[in-house]
Motif scaffolding. Structure first.
Motif, PDB file in Angstrom:
ATOM      1  N   THR A 218       0.862  -1.170   0.000  1.00 30.25           N
ATOM      2  CA  THR A 218       0.000   0.000   0.000  1.00 30.25           C
ATOM      3  C   THR A 218       0.900   1.222   0.000  1.00 30.25           C
ATOM      4  O   THR A 218       2.023   1.173   0.474  1.00 30.25           O
TER       5      THR A 218
ATOM      6  N   LYS B   2       2.654   4.341   1.171  1.00 34.71           N
ATOM      7  CA  LYS B   2       3.006   4.686   2.537  1.00 34.71           C
ATOM      8  C   LYS B   2       3.707   6.026   2.541  1.00 34.71           C
ATOM      9  O   LYS B   2       4.307   6.421   1.540  1.00 34.71           O
TER      10      LYS B   2
ATOM     11  N   THR C 133       6.570   8.404   2.753  1.00 34.02           N
ATOM     12  CA  THR C 133       7.995   8.146   2.598  1.00 34.02           C
ATOM     13  C   THR C 133       8.818   8.886   3.632  1.00 34.02           C
ATOM     14  O   THR C 133      10.018   8.734   3.684  1.00 34.02           O
TER      15      THR C 133
ATOM     16  N   SER D  14       9.688  -0.022   4.950  1.00 31.81           N
ATOM     17  CA  SER D  14       8.969  -0.945   4.081  1.00 31.81           C
ATOM     18  C   SER D  14       9.933  -1.532   3.051  1.00 31.81           C
ATOM     19  O   SER D  14      11.044  -1.070   2.887  1.00 31.81           O
TER      20      SER D  14
END
Lengths: 258, 201, 501
Positions: free
Chosen positions: A4, A6, A8, A53
């Motif tokens: 998804t 996100k 940054t 991530s």
């Protein structure tokens, strides 16, 4: 697609797995229990900032100057292969294109004056393993050249030694050496003359230079010689006069050998 | 999904392409060349057999290639020929029967392509292998005492090599090469690439 | 995943990913642990052998009576321990973990892969003993006797299978650049090993063709196996730690395919001046020069990703090692391309310059990259933290300084050595004498690097023992300065939160 979008911003930490304590074995990871029961949000956060991530690709375009550079490089590669590819032949080892397309037939080397000392110094690279760079030899194994009687003696004897080698006991500077010296007949007259000149004029030796013609004459005179010389045969040779030096092949006088 | 198939094909293609181009094509090209007939009718080169071949294995297992090359570069490229390491450059034909490539890539020590012609004295070779500093002061080659037995009898056996005076000890006045030492020197003596070849200019 | 009820919220998808991450790490634990700890063992053994070999270079009489420790055996034993023991095992551990992480899948073959780690160890041990007792094949980088292929082959088949399975089962359609590199490397290496073994040792092949096959292999082990794994790690860890996307997908694509196309052809530059037809060497030189293309793209890509993120180097151990490795990669590749040219090779070939270059590649690039990867992966698979930040710093600085001294010193010495050797009027022994002080400096540098390796092994040992299990948050290399900055940042955030409230 399980990813998804996100934020940054690295300041905003990615939530981590601590919510799912059920996955863990509390016995293995006592800290999890601690964290779960701890009201301390900071402790929680420390675990959460653990990891960002999974990496993603950006979409910046390839700079044009880079592509230009690459095309130039590929162009150079093609040129280099065409020039230095040796015609893709298995028997061409010289990459110089001039060699590949040269007419068969040797290039006549003009006779140049030769610096015998320079030739001799290089050729002496073959001798340093035994006689050493300083000409001192190895006591008890290989005789010295520095100050040796034969080196400053009649030059045709030296030429004879180099052409055919030496075997058995010899006396040098009052010591006896019992060994073998290989023959160096595969060297050219010029190289043999050079190396003799070099050893006769180096270190404490002060004997005059030796011409390639003498080596050539000696080669002719001793052509029948089969094996290496012995010390005694050399002493006999030293008493003979040197061979006559002529431009044409001299009439072969019977070589006196052992 | 077919991206992984695409990468698979691309990856295999590139490596097979280079293997064919760099390795298989030269091998195929060379297969048409073969041995060289010298002026006196002998064929050069000849495969190694017997003691020199056994010595090749000693050369391999002692790792000589990590400090010594067996190749001569052409005139004007480096100084191999000027240093007396060979009369000509080496070419593919010189190595056509080598069962293992020993041309080497390092010259901590000098080149050995023609050592059999450059240093035919077995005595020198034995002394040098036993302790290189005897014949080459300053050398950093490791000594190979395990290729020899030593002795100090008044009457040395015929194959003994006397040590120079200052290297003698009460228990070691001469050295006797064992079979591996002899094989190794046999191999070194066999290294001679002085036959002139037309392609080696 | 059905075991857990995931709340149906916007963050649910993300939670899913976090869940997968935990499961992935858990599935990798045994396999990666076996490969990593074995790698560290071979690293230590290789370091000891390296110091031994280095000392023997300037003290030739050192331990000379033992045939199995003669220089000509210790040196290949060092190389093989480092390549097949350390580098390959670390690479396999890293690539399996990365592949599982990026595909969001669990590691397949939970029983066979750990076994393959043990089998690989047996293979390396067998080969090492064979070299030390005198059964080396005397072919550089392929010294292990042929039967070792049985052990390696078994493992490689499993690893290819696992990689393919993870590629097929991946949960994300998009393949990230690191995945291509790993996929390529895993397919290339077995092909290289088997074909080079055949071409260098099978009968009826020209001896010179064996030399070409030898260097085609030795160069490609670096270029098509260690480089892809190293670059995959850099492409993964730099964006992972900094939290930024990789600069450009297009550059990644260009870099990968030009590497695949050109690196293959570079190997014959090791034979410049050798008994090889001119065209084979010319092609090798052009292949090496073309390497400017992939290397420049990778360098730009990494640098642009790091831009503005360099402050992470102060705190993150992983990033510090990885960025050191990535910079070394650029350096070693540019140097390698230029060194392939005939005029450069005329001097540098056959000298210590080549040794310095290979250490710049395998050590400064690959080994440092693997250290970085291990600092990241160990805590994840074990769910423990590194027990000492100061020791990590010691590890970084000893290895970094040691390797720089090594490469610069020996690189310079090799260049002068080559220039002296090309002047026939300088006696050979003078060339040898010139190099000795530099060989001694190499021993010092090597010892420094080995100290770092032992510190690292001690850290790993403490982690295995369970130290750091009760620690919260990652072990960062916090300096006083970064600590202050961190505190300031937090204060500002608190301020802002209060304002909002």
């Amino acid at each position: 697609m399980s990813e998804t979008p996100k934020p940054t911003n690295p300041e905003v930490p990615t939530p981590d797995t601590n919510k799912y304590e059920g996955l863990r074995n509390p016995a293995l990871h006592p800290t999890d229990v601690e964290i779960r029961n701890s009201p301390d949000v900071l402790a929680m956060h420390q675990q959460i900032i653990r990891e960002m991530s999974e990496p993603k690709d950006g979409v910046a375009p390839t700079p044009v100057w880079l592509l230009m550079f690459f095309f130039a490089l590929i162009g150079w590669g093609g040129y280099y292969i065409a020039q230095h590819g040796g015609g893709f032949r298995a028997d061409v080892y010289n990459e110089n294109p001039a060699v590949l397309y040269r007419q068969a037939g040797g290039t006549a080397d003009a006779a140049k004056p030769v610096d015998l000392m320079a030739v001799g110094k290089r050729t002496f690279n073959n001798c340093t393993q035994c006689h050493q760079v300083n000409g001192a030899g190895i006591p008890g194994a290989f005789p010295p050249l520095d100050g040796a009687e034969r080196v400053s003696g009649p030059p045709h004897v030296l030429a004879a030694i180099l052409l055919h080698g030496l075997h058995g006991p010899i006396q040098v500077k009052g010591q006896t050496f019992n060994g073998d010296m290989p023959a160096w007949g595969q060297l050219s007259d010029e190289e043999i003359a050079g190396v003799i000149t070099y050893v006769r004029a180096s270190w404490s030796n002060k004997a005059p230079e030796v011409s390639p013609a003498l080596v050539k004459a000696m080669r002719t005179q001793t052509a029948a010689q089969a094996g290496p010389w012995t010390g005694a045969a050399l002493d006999a040779l030293a008493k003979e006069p040197p061979p006559a030096i002529e431009s044409e092949a001299a009439p072969v006088t019977e070589a006196k050998t052992n | 999904m077919n991206r992984s198939l695409f990468i698979f094909i691309g990856v295999i293609f590139t490596v097979v392409f280079s293997l064919s181009g760099l390795v298989l094509v030269p091998d195929w090209q060379f297969s048409e060349i073969g041995q060289f007939k010298t002026a006196d009718g002998t064929l050069y080169p000849q495969p190694l057999t017997g003691p020199p071949d056994a010595g090749r294995h000693v050369y391999m297992d002692l790792g000589c290639i990590y400090c010594h090359t067996q190749q001569v570069r052409p005139e004007g490229f480096g100084a191999d020929i000027e240093r007396g390491w060979g009369r000509r450059r080496t070419v593919m034909r010189d190595y056509m029967f080598d069962p293992i490539n020993l041309t080497g890539t390092m010259r901590t020590g000098p080149d050995l392509a023609n050592i059999g012609a450059r240093q035919p004295s077995r005595t020198w070779q034995y002394l040098h292998l036993y302790n290189p500093v005897i014949t080459s002061p300053g050398s950093i080659m490791p000594p190979h005492p395990f290729l020899f037995t030593v002795g100090a009898d008044a009457a040395p056996p015929p194959d003994a090599v006397a040590l120079p005076k200052e290297w003698q000890t009460p228990t070691a006045k001469y050295i006797i090469p064992n079979s591996r030492g002899r094989f190794l020197v046999d191999y070194l003596m066999s290294l001679d690439k002085s036959v002139d070849l037309p392609e080696a200019q | 995943m059905a075991t857990l009820a995931v709340p149906n919220k916007p963050e649910a998808l993300e939670s899913q990913e976090l869940l997968t991450r935990v499961q992935t790490d858990r599935s990798c634990r045994q396999t990666v642990l076996i490969y990593y700890t074995s790698a560290v063992f071979w690293l230590l053994l290789g370091s000891v052998l390296a110091i031994l070999a280095s000392l023997k270079m300037h003290i030739p009489g050192f331990l000379a009576d033992w045939e199995w420790l003669t220089f000509g055996r210790v040196r290949p034993a060092h190389l093989n321990s480092m390549i097949y023991g350390w580098a390959v095992m670390a690479a396999i551990g890293t690539l399996l973990w990365l592949q599982a992480r990026m595909g969001r899948v669990r590691l397949p073959l939970p029983l066979l892969l750990p076994v393959s780690g043990l089998v690989w160890n047996v293979g390396v041990a067998y080969g090492m003993i064979a070299i030390l007792i005198g059964y080396s094949s005397s072919t550089e980088w392929l010294e292990f006797p042929v039967p070792v292929l049985g052990f390696f082959g078994f493992c490689l088949v499993l690893i290819i299978y696992a990689t393919l399975v993870m590629m097929m089962r991946r949960k994300v359609h998009h393949t990230y650049v690191s995945q291509w590199y790993i996929y390529g490397g895993v397919l290339w290496f077995p092909f290289l090993y088997v074909s080079a073994l055949i071409l260098t040792q099978a009968p009826h092949i020209n001896g010179t063709v064996r030399a070409i096959a030898n260097w085609w292999f030795a160069h490609n082990v670096l270029g098509l196996w260690l480089t892809p794994i190293g670059l995959a790690s850099a492409y993964y860890f730099i964006p992972k730690v900094t939290g930024r996307p990789v600069h450009s997908y297009h550059l990644s694509l260009l870099g990968f395919w030009t590497l695949a196309l050109f690196y293959n052809w570079a190997g014959t530059h090791h034979l410049v001046g050798g008994p090889i037809p001119a065209w084979v060497i010319t092609v090798g030189i052009v292949g090496s020069m073309m390497m400017f293309i992939p290397v420049t793209t990778v360098a730009i890509n990494h640098h642009m990703t790091m831009l503005g993120q360099f402050h992470h180097l102060r705190t993150s151990p992983t990033l510090r090692f990885v960025v050191f490795g990535a910079m070394s990669y650029t350096l070693v590749s540019f140097h390698g391309s230029l060194a392939a040219l005939r005029s450069f090779s005329e001097v540098a070939h056959f000298t210590h310059h080549t040794i310095a270059h290979s250490h710049l590649g395998v050590y400064c690039f690959f080994t440092m990259m693997m250290f970085g990867a291990m600092y990241y992966i160990f805590p994840r698979i074990l769910r423990r933290e590194w027990s000492s930040a100061p020791l990590i710093k010691v590890h970084f600085w000893t290895t970094a300084i040691g390797s720089i001294v090594y490469v610069v010193g020996l690189g310079w010495a090799g260049w002068v050595q080559g220039s002296m050797m090309n002047n026939p009027d300088i006696p050979f022994m003078d060339v040898v004498k010139y190099t000795i002080p530099w060989l001694e400096s190499r021993s010092v540098a090597g010892t420094l690097m080995s100290v770092g390796h032992f510190v690292f092994a001690y850290l790993v040992w403490r982690m295995l023992r369970g130290d750091g299990a009760d620690q919260q948050g990652p072990t960062l290399l916090t300096t006083a300065r970064s600590l202050r900055k961190q505190r300031e940042r937090k204060a500002r955030a608190r301020e802002r939160a209060r304002e909002v409230a």
